[in-house]
Design a protein around this motif. Sequence first.
Motif, mmCIF file in Angstrom:
data_model
loop_
_atom_site.group_PDB
_atom_site.id
_atom_site.type_symbol
_atom_site.label_atom_id
_atom_site.label_comp_id
_atom_site.label_asym_id
_atom_site.label_seq_id
_atom_site.Cartn_x
_atom_site.Cartn_y
_atom_site.Cartn_z
ATOM 1 N N SER A 171 27.204 80.388 -19.657
ATOM 2 C CA SER A 171 27.680 79.963 -20.974
ATOM 3 C C SER A 171 26.542 79.821 -21.972
ATOM 4 O O SER A 171 26.769 79.520 -23.146
ATOM 5 C CB SER A 171 28.431 78.623 -20.864
ATOM 6 N N GLY A 172 25.306 80.010 -21.506
ATOM 7 C CA GLY A 172 24.152 79.884 -22.390
ATOM 8 C C GLY A 172 23.761 78.448 -22.681
ATOM 9 O O GLY A 172 23.019 78.192 -23.632
ATOM 10 N N LYS A 173 24.215 77.509 -21.851
ATOM 11 C CA LYS A 173 23.891 76.096 -22.059
ATOM 12 C C LYS A 173 22.682 75.742 -21.189
ATOM 13 O O LYS A 173 22.812 75.170 -20.097
ATOM 14 C CB LYS A 173 25.098 75.230 -21.722
ATOM 15 N N ASN A 174 21.500 76.080 -21.693
ATOM 16 C CA ASN A 174 20.288 75.954 -20.886
ATOM 17 C C ASN A 174 19.945 74.514 -20.524
ATOM 18 O O ASN A 174 19.545 74.231 -19.392
ATOM 19 C CB ASN A 174 19.115 76.607 -21.623
ATOM 20 N N SER A 229 38.985 80.555 -13.822
ATOM 21 C CA SER A 229 38.248 80.759 -15.079
ATOM 22 C C SER A 229 36.994 81.588 -14.834
ATOM 23 O O SER A 229 36.655 82.483 -15.627
ATOM 24 C CB SER A 229 37.880 79.413 -15.698
ATOM 25 N N MET A 230 36.289 81.317 -13.746
ATOM 26 C CA MET A 230 35.078 82.070 -13.429
ATOM 27 C C MET A 230 35.408 83.530 -13.125
ATOM 28 O O MET A 230 34.671 84.435 -13.526
ATOM 29 C CB MET A 230 34.349 81.430 -12.245
ATOM 30 N N PHE A 276 33.458 81.299 -18.493
ATOM 31 C CA PHE A 276 32.568 80.321 -17.881
ATOM 32 C C PHE A 276 32.514 79.007 -18.647
ATOM 33 O O PHE A 276 32.224 77.959 -18.071
ATOM 34 C CB PHE A 276 31.170 80.912 -17.729
ATOM 35 N N SER A 277 32.773 79.052 -19.938
ATOM 36 C CA SER A 277 32.805 77.825 -20.719
ATOM 37 C C SER A 277 33.948 76.925 -20.243
ATOM 38 O O SER A 277 33.765 75.708 -20.051
ATOM 39 C CB SER A 277 32.971 78.147 -22.206
ATOM 40 N N ALA A 306 35.394 77.154 -17.308
ATOM 41 C CA ALA A 306 35.060 76.781 -15.930
ATOM 42 C C ALA A 306 34.118 75.583 -15.904
ATOM 43 O O ALA A 306 34.306 74.650 -15.113
ATOM 44 C CB ALA A 306 34.422 77.959 -15.208
ATOM 45 N N ALA A 307 33.117 75.592 -16.784
ATOM 46 C CA ALA A 307 32.161 74.485 -16.844
ATOM 47 C C ALA A 307 32.844 73.182 -17.226
ATOM 48 O O ALA A 307 32.538 72.113 -16.669
ATOM 49 C CB ALA A 307 31.043 74.809 -17.840
ATOM 50 N N GLN A 308 33.782 73.262 -18.161
ATOM 51 C CA GLN A 308 34.507 72.065 -18.570
ATOM 52 C C GLN A 308 35.310 71.490 -17.400
ATOM 53 O O GLN A 308 35.303 70.271 -17.165
ATOM 54 C CB GLN A 308 35.444 72.387 -19.731
ATOM 55 N N THR A 309 35.987 72.352 -16.657
ATOM 56 C CA THR A 309 36.787 71.898 -15.517
ATOM 57 C C THR A 309 35.902 71.362 -14.396
ATOM 58 O O THR A 309 36.179 70.313 -13.811
ATOM 59 C CB THR A 309 37.658 73.054 -14.978
#
Length: 255
Positions: free
Chosen positions: A88-91, A48-49, A54-55, A57-60
Motif C-alpha cells: 500500500s506504500g505505507k512505509n 482483499s489481498m 492491499f489497503s 486488507a491492511a485495514q482488516t
Amino acid sequence: MKSFRLLAPVVLGAMVSVAGCSSSADNEEKAVLANMGAQQLYERAKQSMEVGNFSAAAQTLSALDSRYPFGPLSHQVQLDLIYSYYKSGKNEETIATIDRFIRLNPNHSDVDYAYYMRGLTNMEADSNLFQELMNIDRTDRDPSMSREAFEDFRRLIQQYPESKYAVDARKRMLHIKDRLARYEIAIARFYMRRQAYVAAANRGRYVLEHFPDTTQVQQALEIMVSSYEQLGLDELRENALKTLRLNYPDSEYIS
C-alpha cells in the motif's frame, strides 16, 4: 466575481457531501468489521489481498491484530499486515509493524522474512518514482534510507545465511553499494566545483576504500588525479594515475 460567489456554496456543499459519504462509508466498514470473528476477518483480508486491494486488507488485518493480538492467527496476521502495508506504500506503518514483530518474536521461523521486508521498505523509501520516470538524476539526495536497507540485508545474511531471501538480499546490497558510491561521487564533484580539492579527493578515496566493487571506481580515481594536480601533490597524483592507467586505460585523464 458574482458568479463565483453563487457557485462557491454549491461547491462547498458538494465537498461536504462527499466527505460525509466517505465518513459514512468508513463508519459502515468499521461496523461490519466489528461484528466479525477472527476467522471471518482473516478470510476477508485474504480475499482483499488476492484481488490486490492491499489497503483494504491492511485495514482488516489491523482490526484483527488489535482485537486478537494473541490468537492462533496472530503471527500470520502480523506477517500479512507487513506485506499489505508495504504494497500500500505505507512505509512508516510497515517498519513499525516489522519492528514489533521482531521484538515480540525474535526466534520465529519467519524473522528472516521480516528483516528482508525491512530492507525492501527502506529501499522503497529511498526511491522517487517521479524522478525515475522523468529520468531525473538525483544521486545527491540523502542516502540514509539506503544505508538502513543495506544494514537490514546485512543483518539478514549474517544471522540467516541459509535463508531463501539471502541470495536476493546480496544482489540488492550490490545495488545499494553502487547507489552509495554514486552519492559520494556527486558530493565529490560538488566539492570540485567549489574548488575544495582536499574534500573532493577524500571522497574519491572513500569510494576506493569502501566501494571497490562498484561502477564508480573510475570516476573516483579521476577525481583524485584532478584534485591532487590542483593541490600540487605530485606523488599522490602519480599513484592515483598509475592505478587509473592500470585498470581503466581508456580514461580521458590518461595522456
